[in-house]
Every structure is written in structure tokens, then in C-alpha cells.
Motif scaffolding. Structure first.
Motif, short mmCIF file in Angstrom:
data_model
loop_
_atom_site.label_atom_id
_atom_site.label_comp_id
_atom_site.label_asym_id
_atom_site.label_seq_id
_atom_site.Cartn_x
_atom_site.Cartn_y
_atom_site.Cartn_z
N UNK A 1 87.94 20.96 13.00
CA UNK A 1 88.79 19.78 12.90
C UNK A 1 89.43 19.71 11.52
N UNK A 2 90.63 19.14 11.45
CA UNK A 2 91.27 18.92 10.16
C UNK A 2 91.94 17.55 10.17
N UNK B 1 88.77 14.65 4.12
CA UNK B 1 88.28 13.66 5.06
C UNK B 1 87.76 14.37 6.31
N UNK B 2 86.48 14.71 6.25
CA UNK B 2 85.91 15.58 7.27
C UNK B 2 85.56 14.81 8.54
N UNK B 3 84.90 13.67 8.40
CA UNK B 3 84.43 12.97 9.60
C UNK B 3 85.34 11.80 9.97
N UNK C 1 80.63 12.05 3.58
CA UNK C 1 80.58 12.06 2.12
C UNK C 1 81.64 12.87 1.40
N UNK C 2 82.37 13.73 2.11
CA UNK C 2 83.30 14.63 1.42
C UNK C 2 84.45 13.93 0.72
N UNK C 3 84.95 12.85 1.28
CA UNK C 3 86.16 12.24 0.73
C UNK C 3 85.84 11.20 -0.34
N UNK C 4 84.55 11.07 -0.69
CA UNK C 4 84.16 10.00 -1.60
C UNK C 4 84.80 10.17 -2.97
N UNK C 5 85.35 9.06 -3.47
CA UNK C 5 86.00 9.02 -4.78
C UNK C 5 85.26 7.92 -5.54
N UNK C 6 84.37 8.32 -6.46
CA UNK C 6 83.40 7.38 -7.01
C UNK C 6 82.72 6.66 -5.85
#
Lengths: 284, 348
Positions: A63-64, A247-249, A255-260
């Protein structure tokens, strides 16, 4: 006393099961970017706002996260423009029209159309950043009377990398919007502006009280565009940015897209600049 | 927090094997077993396979609820079809779980319930029955500092080893029903005294090792972004191997990959544990990396546990099990980071 784990919402397949969809049309726009029109076999489209994204599945590849580039008025399908950068996007590029893909979403927070109504807009897109902005631009053109002055600035590295050329020719010819395009490096045939996108900002007449800038582009672009806009007295809370993260999920879990402390897939990808500018990881 | 004295009954160790046997008839059982120089949670069928007096395990029991390789969808490429896998139907018992690991599972419950509830997690979680056991900490444990020490919430049943028998306390209907399968007797005052004494053994003090109060950590994090400690110390020591997150009972970040069978038709979409310590974690398709420095990745791990998720859930996502520090090749530990942050900010 023991904690019961009652789970009333537990249903098979609630979050990660994509919806089947069909590639109704596909067309290469540049050497690397391909346009897709996606439709759903049951005929029911999805509701979305400009700036939101979907997760596109190609079975066997993954997925992307892909920005929606059609306006929200397109209700029976959606349009995507995808750059070939990884395995999933490469596999997607190879799929012929009529192929099945999976769609999850839309996800995230897009551009707030109710908020932007009545405002003067400067829409600034760099490179593939024009893709999510196209959704907003098409919406604004369809509903032109709802907005004040509208400028669209579009920068690309070279003329060959310009997207949506038929449409941008129309935008350029539309007297109701001020459309300006520039390329970093021209070619002998290129007759338009040459120079980075920030060179388009100084000539603009900006009323900092009524104007909102909407910005999407590569990370390096934000810093310089924001400086140029501040140079026109536009305050930070009149700047709206759309940020790219992994933005994986799409559902605020992986957790991948977390920015602080912020999950970009949930609270973004669109943010008011003043809300995120002090986050060290926002890189703006 | 439950009180283990209330309703505590005594289960003789003579009857314990038969108890485990009766549970195994209609449950899968996962308990601590000796392996190499340590312990791991593993499938067991009988009491004698388990080493219930273990200090810690390599990975926490979370692996039975959030498995390291979990199928999200099963697909057939040629037909363009996919479906959710059949959910687990057989209940299972996590046997001999310490308070820290139970607290880890409760935190995962919060995370997978927040926003959109996640079926994949709760399909497993609903089938879990959790039996706790008292523990004796080692020098890496710091449950006292993060306030998870001796907590009983979440357990269906808790056992305290009092020598010839166990003191058993049921905290849920499931726990009560299962405990009823074995002969128990009322606890005598001597049993209760021994129960208390054994439980107190986990209440050791580690003065000065974890200096700040957890409640002050969100603010310390905010003030300590620019401390030299991150850049000068952690940046150089951390190997970015990801072990700390791999062994953590509260880490739940994951990646998703498609795996295709040799027929190139059938396959599965699988979720794997992932680690914010690996550089690819925050990379986007175009190659842009948003957390290039190891110092920033270590800071992210710590800040997520003691600042970001605290803002979300009101408690740190660290339960003091000590696994990350115990297994770190570079000997980086949470108490060390917390203390350096406190000292660094105090010196600003």
C-alpha cells in the motif's frame, strides 16, 4: 475488579481491508508521473475534501499513501496522480486500465473549504506538491464567486516535469485567477518564467489581512516560501501547509508519520503553519 | 488497583500440575520457560515446563496479542480478491505475567482502542486470560519510578509463591471460574503474612538511578530538546539496532508488507513490528528522511514514551521492565536518559 476487554466495535476487517476499485483510466503525464481515474464497482464513490489522501493497494506489492487530486464535486470516483518512486507506485504504473486496486480512506484533514470561503488565496505548489493542490484549485474554479482574489503559483524543476499541462493552460487563460508558473531551469523552447518559485512572490499584491497562502511542495521549499511571504507581511497564521510523511496505516497506529507528538495522518497532512512551526520535526 | 489480600485462597503446589493440566484442555497456555541463560514466554502444556520464578523474559508476552508477523489480509492476485483472516477462536492463558508486562498490555489496549478501534488487536486480546505472578527485580528494573510496581489491574488471576503453595486471588469472572477448577483452601494468617512478605520483595528502592519524577518528564522533555547529551553522548553510543524497541512491552509501531507465495497468486499482507530507531522508519518514498540522526531517534523513543503519549493517555508508555537497558549493546537505559535529562535541564 478485573478489567474486562469488552469490545463492542470489534468487527472483522474494520481498518485494514481495502475496498475494491477499478482503474477506469490511466495516462502518463510526464516521464515519472501517471494520472489515474479510479472508480468503484458498486458505483458508490467516496466523500473527501481537497488535501486528503487514500491508501492505494496493489496486491502483492503493498500500500502507498496517495493524495487525491480531483475536486470534491467528483463523487462517483476519484483521481490520483502518482510519481513512480517505490515498489508500490512502480507496480501501480504497470497496471493496465481495467485493473483492480484496493482503496482505503480518505484519511487525514484536508484544506478547510468553509474556512477559506471569502478569503483571498495564494496557492503555491512546488513539483508534485501541485497534485493535492489541484483538488483545491479545481474546487475554487468551479465555485469562483465564493472566494476573493485567487493567485496560483506553480514551480517545477524543468518544463518536462510540469504536470496537468492542458489544465494549467486553461488556468493561465482564466481572467478570474492569477496563475503564474516558473521552472528552475528552462530549455531553449521555454518562453515562461525561469527561477525558483520564491521569485514569483515579490511581484504579488498581498493584503495580509484577507489573504491566506496554501503551500505544498518538497520540504526545502517551505522555508524559503514562508520567508518570502513574511516579506510581504503575511502572518504565520495565514499560511496553510500540507506536509509529506510516511503515512503507512492512515489510522494513527503504525507510528511512521509521527512528527513530534502529532500523527500527520490524523491531524494533518494539512496544518496551519503557526500550529506546527515550533515542532523541531516539522522541518519548515 | 486490586488488593491481593482480599479473597486470597491457597492453592497447594501438590495440586498445581493438575490445575495447569485442566487449563490446557481448553486453552493454549504460554508461560515463562528457561532458554539459554534467560527465559522466554513459550507455549507450554504442563506446570513442570514453566519456570515461574524468572526475573524477566527476552521479549514480553505482548507477542501473543500483537504478534511479530500478523496477517492483516489474505489475497489472490489473479482473481483480485482479498479477505480478512479468520480470527483466533481458542482462548489462551498468559501464565506468570509480571505487573510491568500486564501494565504494558493495558497500554496497548489504550492505543488500539483510541480513535478507530482495531479489530486485529482486540480479536486476540478478547481471547487472552492473564495470570500474574509475583516477581523479584534485578538491577535493571525500575517499576518503582514509573509507578507500575505491584499493580494488579488487568489480571484475571494473580498468584504469589509462598513456598509450599500459591496464594491465589481472582480479579475477574474468568479468573474465578478457572480457579474453581482446582482445590483451594482458605488462607491462614500465616499464609497472608507470607503473601505480603513475598509481594514486598518487589518493592525495592533504586535511589538516584532514575532521578526525575515521571510527572515532571513532559516538561523536562520540552526544556531538554537542545541538550548536548543527545548529540554528544547518545548519538555516538547508539548503534541504531532497534533492540530497545523490539523488546519493549509498550512499543507498538509496525510496518506492513505483502508476501506472495511461489505460485505468484496467493499471498498475505503482514504486519511486522517496526522500530523508530531504524533510519528508514521516518523516510518517505522520495528518499527524504525526517529523523536522520540517531540522537533524534533516541530522543523520539524517549519523548514518545514520556511526553507525547503521556499527553494522550495520562501515563508514560514505559512500565519499568528494564528490558531495553538490559539488552542494549551500548548500555543505554531509560533511567540513564531520564537522569541525564533532569541533570541537564537543572543545569541550564
Amino acid at each position: 475488579m478485573g478489567m474486562s476487554v469488552a469490545a463492542p466495535d470489534v468487527r472483522p476487517g474494520s481498518l485494514y481491508i481495502p475496498r475494491p476499485a477499478t482503474i477506469a483510466r490511466a495516462e502518463m503525464l510526464t516521464a515519472k508521473e501517471k494520472y489515474f481515474r479510479i472508480e468503484f464497482p458498486d458505483g458508490k464513490g467516496i466523500r473527501y475534501e481537497p488535501g486528503q489522501f487514500v491508501e492505494v493497494s496493489v496486491l502483492g506489492y503493498g500500500e502507498a499513501p496517495i493524495s487525491i487530486c480531483s475536486p470534491p464535486s467528483l463523487t462517483d470516483g476519484l483521481e490520483l496522480t502518482v510519481r513512480e518512486v517505490g515498489t508500490v507506485t512502480a507496480a501501480l504504473h504497470r497496471l493496465p486500465e481495467g485493473s483492480t486496486v484496493g482503496i482505503r480512506g480518505p484519511f487525514g484533514v484536508g484544506f478547510d473549504l468553509n474556512f477559506l470561503r471569502g478569503k483571498d488565496l495564494i496557492i503555491i505548489g512546488g513539483g508534485i506538491g501541485i497534485v493535492p493542490l489541484r483538488s483545491l484549485i479545481l474546487h475554487v474554479r468551479r465555485n469562483r464567486s465564493e472566494f476573493g482574489k485567487v493567485s496560483v503559483l506553480y514551480g517545477s524543476r524543468s518544463p518536462a516535469e510540469l504536470l496537468f499541462r492542458d489544465e494549467t493552460a486553461e488556468w493561465g487563460a482564466d481572467p478570474r485567477i492569477d496563475f503564474r508558473v516558473t521552472v528552475d531551469r528552462g530549455t531553449p523552447e521555454w518562453k515562461g518564467n525561469t527561477g525558483v518559485i520564491t521569485t514569483l512572490i515579490p511581484p504579488l499584491q498581498i493584503d495580509p489581512v484577507t489573504t491566506y497562502a496554501v503551500i505544498c511542495g518538497p520540504p526545502i521549499m517551505y522555508k524559503f516560501v514562508i520567508l518570502a511571504l513574511r516579506g510581504k507581511s503575511l502572518p504565520d497564521n495565514h499560511m496553510i501547509v500540507s506536509l509529506e510523511r510516511r503515512m503507512k496505516c492512515g489510522v494513527g497506529k503504525c507510528g511512521h508519520c509521527q512528527m513530534n507528538g502529532i500523527y500527520v495522518c490524523q491531524e494533518g497532512p494539512v496544518f496551519f503553519y503557526h500550529k506546527i512551526k515550533d515542532l523541531p520535526e516539522s522541518v519548515t | 488497583m486490586g488488593n491481593p489480600d482480599k479473597g486470597c485462597v491457597v492453592l497447594s503446589k501438590v495440586d498445581f500440575p493438575a490445575f495447569v493440566e485442566s487449563l490446557a484442555r481448553d486453552h493454549d497456555i504460554y508461560g515463562p520457560v528457561a532458554k539459554g541463560s534467560g527465559h522466554v514466554f513459550s507455549a507450554v502444556r504442563s506446570a513442570d515446563e514453566m519456570a515461574l520464578d524468572y526475573v524477566t523474559t527476552v521479549t514480553p508476552p505482548k507477542k501473543y496479542i500483537l504478534p511479530p508477523g500478523e496477517v492483516l489480509i489474505e489475497f489472490r492476485r489473479k482473481e483480485g480478491e482479498w479477505k480478512a483472516p479468520d480470527p483466533r477462536t481458542r482462548p489462551f492463558i498468559l501464565f506468570g505475567v509480571h505487573s510491568c508486562d500486564m501494565q504494558g498490555i493495558l497500554r496497548l489496549d489504550w492505543a488500539f482502542r483510541r480513535g478507530q478501534m482495531e479489530w486485529n488487536y482486540f480479536a486476540n486480546r478478547e481471547k487472552a486470560v492473564i495470570f500474574g505472578i509475583n516477581c523479584v527485580p534485578d538491577e535493571h528494573c525500575f517499576c518503582d519510578a514509573v509507578h507500575t510496581q505491584g499493580r494488579m489491574d488487568g489480571f484475571d488471576l494473580f498468584l504469589t509463591d509462598i513456598g509450599q503453595s500459591y496464594c491465589a486471588t481472582a480479579f475477574s469472572e474468568k479468573g474465578r471460574a478457572l480457579l474453581a477448577r482446582v482445590k483451594t483452601s482458605a488462607a491462614t494468617p500465616i499464609d497472608l503474612k507470607e503473601n505480603e512478605r513475598q509481594l514486598a520483595r518487589c518493592r525495592h528502592e533504586v535511589p538516584g538511578r532514575f532521578k526525575p519524577e515521571v510527572a515532571e518528564l513532559p516538561l523536562l522533555c520540552a526544556s531538554g530538546e537542545g541538550l548536548d547529551f543527545w548529540r554528544e553522548d547518545l548519538e555516538k553510543r547508539c548503534f541504531a539496532c532497534g533492540t530497545c524497541t523490539l523488546v519493549c512491552p509498550t512499543c507498538y509501531c509496525f510496518d506492513v508488507v505483502d508476501v506472495v507465495d511461489l505460485d505468484l497468486d496467493s499471498g498475505r499482507r503482514i504486519r511486522h513490528w517496526d522500530s523508530c530507531q531504524l533510519e528508514e522508519f521516518a523516510e518517505v518514498a522520495g528518499g527524504e528522511s525526517f529523523r536522520e540522526k540517531r540522537a533524534n531517534r533516541q530522543k523520539h523513543r524517549f519523548y514518545r514514551k514520556f511526553r507525547y503519549l503521556v499527553g494522550e493517555y495520562g501515563a508514560p508508555f514505559c512500565v519499568g521492565c528494564g528490558r531495553c537497558g538490559r539488552q542494549c549493546v551500548a548500555k543505554i537505559s531509560i533511567p540513564e536518559i531520564a537522569t541525564a535529562l533532569k541533570d541537564g535541564v537543572d543545569a541550564l
